[in-house]
Scaffold this motif. Structure first.
Motif, PDB file in Angstrom:
ATOM      1  N   ARG A 204       0.838  -1.192   0.000  1.00  9.34           N
ATOM      2  CA  ARG A 204       0.000   0.000   0.000  1.00  9.34           C
ATOM      3  C   ARG A 204       0.874   1.243   0.000  1.00  9.34           C
ATOM      4  NH1 ARG A 204      -3.543  -0.203   5.100  1.00  9.34           N
ATOM      5  NH2 ARG A 204      -4.313   1.744   4.215  1.00  9.34           N
ATOM      6  N   PHE A 205       0.288   2.346  -0.538  1.00 12.47           N
ATOM      7  CA  PHE A 205       0.970   3.635  -0.586  1.00 12.47           C
ATOM      8  C   PHE A 205       0.084   4.685   0.095  1.00 12.47           C
ATOM      9  CE2 PHE A 205       2.084   1.282  -4.524  1.00 12.47           C
ATOM     10  CZ  PHE A 205       3.430   1.039  -4.246  1.00 12.47           C
ATOM     11  N   PRO A 206       0.065   4.724   1.433  1.00 14.86           N
ATOM     12  CA  PRO A 206      -0.882   5.591   2.142  1.00 14.86           C
ATOM     13  C   PRO A 206      -0.610   7.085   2.040  1.00 14.86           C
ATOM     14  CG  PRO A 206      -0.079   3.796   3.541  1.00 14.86           C
ATOM     15  CD  PRO A 206       0.795   3.851   2.342  1.00 14.86           C
TER      16      PRO A 206
ATOM     17  N   GLU B  78       6.816  -6.874   7.961  1.00 13.37           N
ATOM     18  CA  GLU B  78       6.150  -5.635   7.555  1.00 13.37           C
ATOM     19  C   GLU B  78       7.163  -4.501   7.489  1.00 13.37           C
ATOM     20  OE1 GLU B  78       3.202  -2.380   9.475  1.00 13.37           O
ATOM     21  OE2 GLU B  78       2.426  -4.444   9.507  1.00 13.37           O
ATOM     22  N   MET B  79       7.335  -3.941   6.293  1.00 20.68           N
ATOM     23  CA  MET B  79       8.268  -2.846   6.070  1.00 20.68           C
ATOM     24  C   MET B  79       7.491  -1.555   5.900  1.00 20.68           C
ATOM     25  SD  MET B  79      11.458  -2.000   5.632  1.00 20.68           S
ATOM     26  CE  MET B  79      12.359  -0.555   5.042  1.00 20.68           C
ATOM     27  N   ASN B  80       7.797  -0.567   6.717  1.00 20.36           N
ATOM     28  CA  ASN B  80       7.168   0.753   6.616  1.00 20.36           C
ATOM     29  C   ASN B  80       8.213   1.787   6.225  1.00 20.36           C
ATOM     30  OD1 ASN B  80       4.918  -0.545   7.562  1.00 20.36           O
ATOM     31  ND2 ASN B  80       4.536   0.837   9.258  1.00 20.36           N
ATOM     32  N   ILE B  81       7.919   2.551   5.181  1.00 15.84           N
ATOM     33  CA  ILE B  81       8.800   3.635   4.749  1.00 15.84           C
ATOM     34  C   ILE B  81       8.073   4.963   4.965  1.00 15.84           C
ATOM     35  CG2 ILE B  81      10.071   4.646   2.828  1.00 15.84           C
ATOM     36  CD1 ILE B  81      10.280   1.877   1.596  1.00 15.84           C
ATOM     37  N   HIS B  82       8.736   5.874   5.653  1.00 15.80           N
ATOM     38  CA  HIS B  82       8.153   7.170   5.988  1.00 15.80           C
ATOM     39  C   HIS B  82       8.991   8.296   5.413  1.00 15.80           C
ATOM     40  CE1 HIS B  82       5.546   5.907   9.583  1.00 15.80           C
ATOM     41  NE2 HIS B  82       6.182   4.804   9.238  1.00 15.80           N
ATOM     42  N   VAL B  83       8.324   9.400   5.091  1.00 16.16           N
ATOM     43  CA  VAL B  83       9.042  10.657   4.941  1.00 16.16           C
ATOM     44  C   VAL B  83       9.425  11.112   6.342  1.00 16.16           C
ATOM     45  CG1 VAL B  83       8.863  13.088   4.274  1.00 16.16           C
ATOM     46  CG2 VAL B  83       7.841  11.303   2.827  1.00 16.16           C
ATOM     47  N   GLN B  84      10.657  11.496   6.523  1.00 14.70           N
ATOM     48  CA  GLN B  84      11.098  11.899   7.859  1.00 14.70           C
ATOM     49  C   GLN B  84      10.194  13.003   8.404  1.00 14.70           C
ATOM     50  OE1 GLN B  84      15.247  12.922   8.079  1.00 14.70           O
ATOM     51  NE2 GLN B  84      15.913  10.796   8.051  1.00 14.70           N
ATOM     52  N   GLY B  85       9.747  12.795   9.643  1.00 15.68           N
ATOM     53  CA  GLY B  85       8.870  13.771  10.281  1.00 15.68           C
ATOM     54  C   GLY B  85       7.395  13.456  10.124  1.00 15.68           C
ATOM     55  N   ASN B  86       7.050  12.508   9.260  1.00 13.23           N
ATOM     56  CA  ASN B  86       5.653  12.125   9.053  1.00 13.23           C
ATOM     57  C   ASN B  86       5.337  10.834   9.806  1.00 13.23           C
ATOM     58  OD1 ASN B  86       5.437  14.277   7.361  1.00 13.23           O
ATOM     59  ND2 ASN B  86       5.015  13.111   5.500  1.00 13.23           N
TER      60      ASN B  86
ATOM     61  N   LYS C 237       2.567   9.107   9.325  1.00 12.61           N
ATOM     62  CA  LYS C 237       1.891   8.202   8.400  1.00 12.61           C
ATOM     63  C   LYS C 237       2.898   7.643   7.402  1.00 12.61           C
ATOM     64  CE  LYS C 237      -2.316   7.977   5.570  1.00 12.61           C
ATOM     65  NZ  LYS C 237      -3.455   8.772   5.048  1.00 12.61           N
ATOM     66  N   PRO C 238       2.968   6.334   7.244  1.00 13.89           N
ATOM     67  CA  PRO C 238       3.925   5.763   6.293  1.00 13.89           C
ATOM     68  C   PRO C 238       3.547   6.065   4.848  1.00 13.89           C
ATOM     69  CG  PRO C 238       2.533   4.049   7.195  1.00 13.89           C
ATOM     70  CD  PRO C 238       2.202   5.293   7.951  1.00 13.89           C
ATOM     71  N   SER C 239       4.551   6.125   4.004  1.00 13.72           N
ATOM     72  CA  SER C 239       4.333   6.300   2.572  1.00 13.72           C
ATOM     73  C   SER C 239       4.221   4.962   1.855  1.00 13.72           C
ATOM     74  CB  SER C 239       5.467   7.129   1.960  1.00 13.72           C
ATOM     75  OG  SER C 239       5.466   8.438   2.478  1.00 13.72           O
ATOM     76  N   VAL C 240       4.853   3.945   2.417  1.00 13.70           N
ATOM     77  CA  VAL C 240       4.765   2.591   1.874  1.00 13.70           C
ATOM     78  C   VAL C 240       4.608   1.617   3.030  1.00 13.70           C
ATOM     79  CG1 VAL C 240       5.964   0.737   0.644  1.00 13.70           C
ATOM     80  CG2 VAL C 240       6.152   3.081  -0.177  1.00 13.70           C
ATOM     81  N   ILE C 241       3.661   0.680   2.884  1.00 13.19           N
ATOM     82  CA  ILE C 241       3.547  -0.466   3.784  1.00 13.19           C
ATOM     83  C   ILE C 241       3.664  -1.708   2.920  1.00 13.19           C
ATOM     84  CG2 ILE C 241       2.142  -1.709   5.465  1.00 13.19           C
ATOM     85  CD1 ILE C 241       0.665   0.887   6.044  1.00 13.19           C
ATOM     86  N   ASN C 242       4.699  -2.485   3.154  1.00 10.51           N
ATOM     87  CA  ASN C 242       4.965  -3.649   2.315  1.00 10.51           C
ATOM     88  C   ASN C 242       5.157  -4.868   3.210  1.00 10.51           C
ATOM     89  OD1 ASN C 242       5.566  -5.365   0.237  1.00 10.51           O
ATOM     90  ND2 ASN C 242       7.558  -4.470  -0.239  1.00 10.51           N
ATOM     91  N   ASP C 243       4.261  -5.839   3.113  1.00  9.57           N
ATOM     92  CA  ASP C 243       4.381  -7.076   3.880  1.00  9.57           C
ATOM     93  C   ASP C 243       5.197  -8.080   3.072  1.00  9.57           C
ATOM     94  OD1 ASP C 243       2.851  -5.912   5.780  1.00  9.57           O
ATOM     95  OD2 ASP C 243       1.104  -7.217   5.549  1.00  9.57           O
ATOM     96  N   LEU C 244       6.496  -8.106   3.326  1.00  7.45           N
ATOM     97  CA  LEU C 244       7.396  -8.997   2.606  1.00  7.45           C
ATOM     98  C   LEU C 244       7.271 -10.419   3.152  1.00  7.45           C
ATOM     99  CD1 LEU C 244      10.567  -6.721   2.640  1.00  7.45           C
ATOM    100  CD2 LEU C 244       9.071  -7.149   0.688  1.00  7.45           C
ATOM    101  N   VAL C 245       7.217 -11.387   2.275  1.00  8.64           N
ATOM    102  CA  VAL C 245       7.120 -12.789   2.684  1.00  8.64           C
ATOM    103  C   VAL C 245       8.424 -13.481   2.323  1.00  8.64           C
ATOM    104  CG1 VAL C 245       5.856 -14.946   2.435  1.00  8.64           C
ATOM    105  CG2 VAL C 245       4.639 -12.765   2.299  1.00  8.64           C
ATOM    106  N   ILE C 246       9.054 -14.080   3.328  1.00 11.46           N
ATOM    107  CA  ILE C 246      10.327 -14.790   3.141  1.00 11.46           C
ATOM    108  C   ILE C 246      10.098 -16.253   3.496  1.00 11.46           C
ATOM    109  CG2 ILE C 246      12.761 -14.883   3.766  1.00 11.46           C
ATOM    110  CD1 ILE C 246      12.399 -11.941   4.741  1.00 11.46           C
ATOM    111  N   LEU C 247      10.476 -17.144   2.592  1.00  2.00           N
ATOM    112  CA  LEU C 247      10.279 -18.577   2.780  1.00  2.00           C
ATOM    113  C   LEU C 247      11.612 -19.248   3.048  1.00  2.00           C
ATOM    114  CD1 LEU C 247       8.210 -20.919   2.678  1.00  2.00           C
ATOM    115  CD2 LEU C 247       8.785 -21.157   0.246  1.00  2.00           C
ATOM    116  N   TYR C 248      11.664 -19.969   4.191  1.00  2.00           N
ATOM    117  CA  TYR C 248      12.870 -20.718   4.567  1.00  2.00           C
ATOM    118  C   TYR C 248      12.596 -22.209   4.419  1.00  2.00           C
ATOM    119  CZ  TYR C 248      14.218 -16.308   6.811  1.00  2.00           C
ATOM    120  OH  TYR C 248      14.527 -14.990   7.063  1.00  2.00           O
ATOM    121  N   ARG C 249      13.581 -22.907   3.836  1.00  2.00           N
ATOM    122  CA  ARG C 249      13.450 -24.354   3.685  1.00  2.00           C
ATOM    123  C   ARG C 249      14.714 -25.033   4.196  1.00  2.00           C
ATOM    124  NH1 ARG C 249      11.201 -24.743  -2.560  1.00  2.00           N
ATOM    125  NH2 ARG C 249       9.211 -23.685  -2.232  1.00  2.00           N
TER     126      ARG C 249
END
Length: 311
Positions: free
Chosen positions: A257-259, A289-297, A299-311
């Protein structure tokens, strides 16, 4: 038990029950009109329907009314507790409580056996579940056992969690964000370069003069996909390292998402948290869950739920 496992949600009616458990007390309701005991928590007496109920502490003395042993986890998060002894116990006051039996061998479980309560601290902040055990076992408080304690630490200070240690893996999902990463400036030159690469040269991204007049932001903004890609340049200091696997695969994103916009010239940084851990025939799946913010804000600008698979 890890904090990833589903926990009861206290309602306005049941809140006193859960608060009492955290104080190592078992409280149930008693009707002031007819003296009947009531459980589960309600607004009225189940015997006379009066609304004069009072929370009172009881001893927890009980007998086993019914039970079943589950050998297949009802949810993956309970894999470390197999087999579970799911039980209905009858308190001395006559009410019945759904619970689990602990510290009793399977062959020793008998209908009608006397039981006593255990106040099981299942999280570091004191959340408590009511369990029961045999009367000849130690009752009272069962302290929280952090499955991450005692694990080795690498030279970066990260706890090394074996992929086979499900309890420790589940404990990583503690809903706590890491510290902020390094910072990156998203200037117009970078935005233009991404527009050339992607072919997305929409004026809202590439025409500063028009954006001053027509954009609701009064400036150009970065492409959402650009900000997402920049997460690769953000160094996140994870407090753990997964070890003991054969392969690690970036399995994609469950949610992207790009809130909030990232205006040209903004400084961005990010942080992350483990949102979920699950197991399947494919392996162990960790959602970060990775959240990227503009410094000082906030509210995040990007919310990315990264999925990593280990075997």
């Amino acid at each position: 038990m890890s904090t990833l496992k589903p926990m009861p949600l206290a309602t306005k009616i049941s809140k006193p029950y859960w608060q009492a458990l955290e104080q190592n007390q078992l409280k149930i309701q008693q009707c002031n009109d007819c003296d009947s005991w009531v459980f589960y928590p309600r607004n009225h007496c189940t015997a006379c329907f009066a609304h004069e109920l009072e929370w009172k502490e009881v001893s927890g003395e009980a007998t086993l009314y019914s039970y079943t042993l589950t050998r297949i986890p009802t949810m993956p998060e309970f894999s470390d507790e197999m087999p579970q002894a799911l039980a209905v116990v009858e308190l001395k006051e006559g009410v019945r409580v759904n619970t689990t039996l602990i510290d009793i061998e399977e062959q020793d479980i008998q209908i009608g056996m006397p039981l006593k309560p255990i106040f099981d601290k299942v999280t570091a902040d004191g959340k408590t579940l009511l369990r029961f055990t045999a009367v000849n076992n130690q009752g009272g408080e069962r302290k929280f056992d952090n499955p991450l304690e005692g694990l080795p630490v690498n030279d970066k200070g990260q706890v090394q969690v074996p992929v086979s240690n499900l309890s420790a893996l589940y404990a990583l999902a503690d809903n706590k964000f890491t510290e902020w990463s390094n910072s990156i400036e998203v200037d117009q030159t970078l935005i233009n370069a991404f527009a050339d690469l992607s072919g997305d040269d929409y004026w809202l991204h590439t025409d500063p003069e028009r954006a001053k007049v027509e954009s609701p932001f009064k400036t150009t903004i970065a492409h959402g996909s650009l900000v997402q890609v920049l997460q690769s340049r953000l160094t996140i200091a994870l407090p753990f390292e997964i070890v003991g696997f054969n392969t690690m695969v970036n399995y994609g994103s469950n949610r992207l998402r790009f809130p909030a916009p990232v205006p040209a010239g903004s400084i961005i940084h990010g942080r992350s948290k483990v949102k979920d851990v699950s197991t399947s025939h494919k392996g162990v799946q960790l959602t970060l869950e990775m959240n990227i913010h503009v410094q000082g804000n906030d509210k995040p600008s990007v919310i990315n739920d990264l999925v990593i698979l280990y075997r």
